[in-house]
Scaffold this motif. Structure first.
Motif, PDB file in Angstrom:
ATOM      1  N   GLU A   6       0.840  -1.188   0.000  1.00 21.04           N
ATOM      2  CA  GLU A   6       0.000   0.000   0.000  1.00 21.04           C
ATOM      3  C   GLU A   6       0.874   1.236   0.000  1.00 21.04           C
ATOM      4  O   GLU A   6       1.815   1.336   0.770  1.00 21.04           O
ATOM      5  CB  GLU A   6      -0.918  -0.008   1.222  1.00 21.04           C
ATOM      6  CG  GLU A   6      -1.911  -1.136   1.170  1.00 21.04           C
ATOM      7  CD  GLU A   6      -2.940  -1.045   2.260  1.00 21.04           C
ATOM      8  OE1 GLU A   6      -3.194   0.067   2.753  1.00 21.04           O
ATOM      9  OE2 GLU A   6      -3.489  -2.101   2.607  1.00 21.04           O
ATOM     10  N   ASP A   8       1.461   5.365   0.344  1.00 23.00           N
ATOM     11  CA  ASP A   8       0.942   6.540   1.036  1.00 23.00           C
ATOM     12  C   ASP A   8       0.288   7.449  -0.008  1.00 23.00           C
ATOM     13  O   ASP A   8       0.906   7.806  -1.004  1.00 23.00           O
ATOM     14  CB  ASP A   8       2.093   7.270   1.738  1.00 23.00           C
ATOM     15  CG  ASP A   8       1.612   8.339   2.681  1.00 23.00           C
ATOM     16  OD1 ASP A   8       0.401   8.418   2.938  1.00 23.00           O
ATOM     17  OD2 ASP A   8       2.452   9.101   3.160  1.00 23.00           O
ATOM     18  N   GLN A   9      -0.953   7.792   0.225  1.00 28.86           N
ATOM     19  CA  GLN A   9      -1.684   8.611  -0.733  1.00 28.86           C
ATOM     20  C   GLN A   9      -1.482  10.107  -0.533  1.00 28.86           C
ATOM     21  O   GLN A   9      -1.865  10.901  -1.373  1.00 28.86           O
ATOM     22  CB  GLN A   9      -3.182   8.283  -0.656  1.00 28.86           C
ATOM     23  CG  GLN A   9      -3.478   6.844  -0.991  1.00 28.86           C
ATOM     24  CD  GLN A   9      -3.054   6.478  -2.406  1.00 28.86           C
ATOM     25  OE1 GLN A   9      -3.368   7.182  -3.355  1.00 28.86           O
ATOM     26  NE2 GLN A   9      -2.330   5.395  -2.548  1.00 28.86           N
ATOM     27  N   ASP A  42      -4.588   8.219   5.571  1.00 30.73           N
ATOM     28  CA  ASP A  42      -4.267   6.887   5.069  1.00 30.73           C
ATOM     29  C   ASP A  42      -3.137   6.219   5.851  1.00 30.73           C
ATOM     30  O   ASP A  42      -2.613   5.197   5.446  1.00 30.73           O
ATOM     31  CB  ASP A  42      -3.931   6.942   3.577  1.00 30.73           C
ATOM     32  CG  ASP A  42      -2.699   7.776   3.286  1.00 30.73           C
ATOM     33  OD1 ASP A  42      -2.322   8.607   4.124  1.00 30.73           O
ATOM     34  OD2 ASP A  42      -2.116   7.598   2.208  1.00 30.73           O
TER      35      ASP A  42
END
Length: 86
Positions: A6, A8-9, A42
């Motif tokens: 995933e 980091d947005q 997030d």
């Protein structure tokens, strides 16, 4: 086997900016100066704060703990004590 990565947005966002405070030269070492608050929607762990900046700021201010955002005075602000450290 399945591995999910995933990303980091986005970076943390500090709340209630700008942060401003006035402290006097006789402010007590170890006392709370200001509390900052950041939110990272997030984040999958804990938010960690760090103090960086131009000298002498990093030697004058510190964090009560790295996860709180609570900034404290870590050194005397009197000019004569600052001159002695240089």
């Amino acid at each position: 086997m399945l591995i999910n990565i995933e990303r980091d947005q986005g970076p943390p966002v500090f709340q209630n900016l700008p942060y401003e405070t006035t402290i006097t030269h006789d402010h007590t070492v170890g006392s709370l100066v200001k509390t900052t608050t950041a939110v990272d929607n997030d984040l999958q762990g804990e938010l960690v704060y760090e103090i960086i900046g131009d000298i002498p700021a990093p030697s004058l201010f510190g964090l009560k703990d790295k996860n709180s955002g609570r900034i404290s005075l870590t050194n005397n602000l009197r000019l004569d004590s600052l001159d002695a450290e240089r």
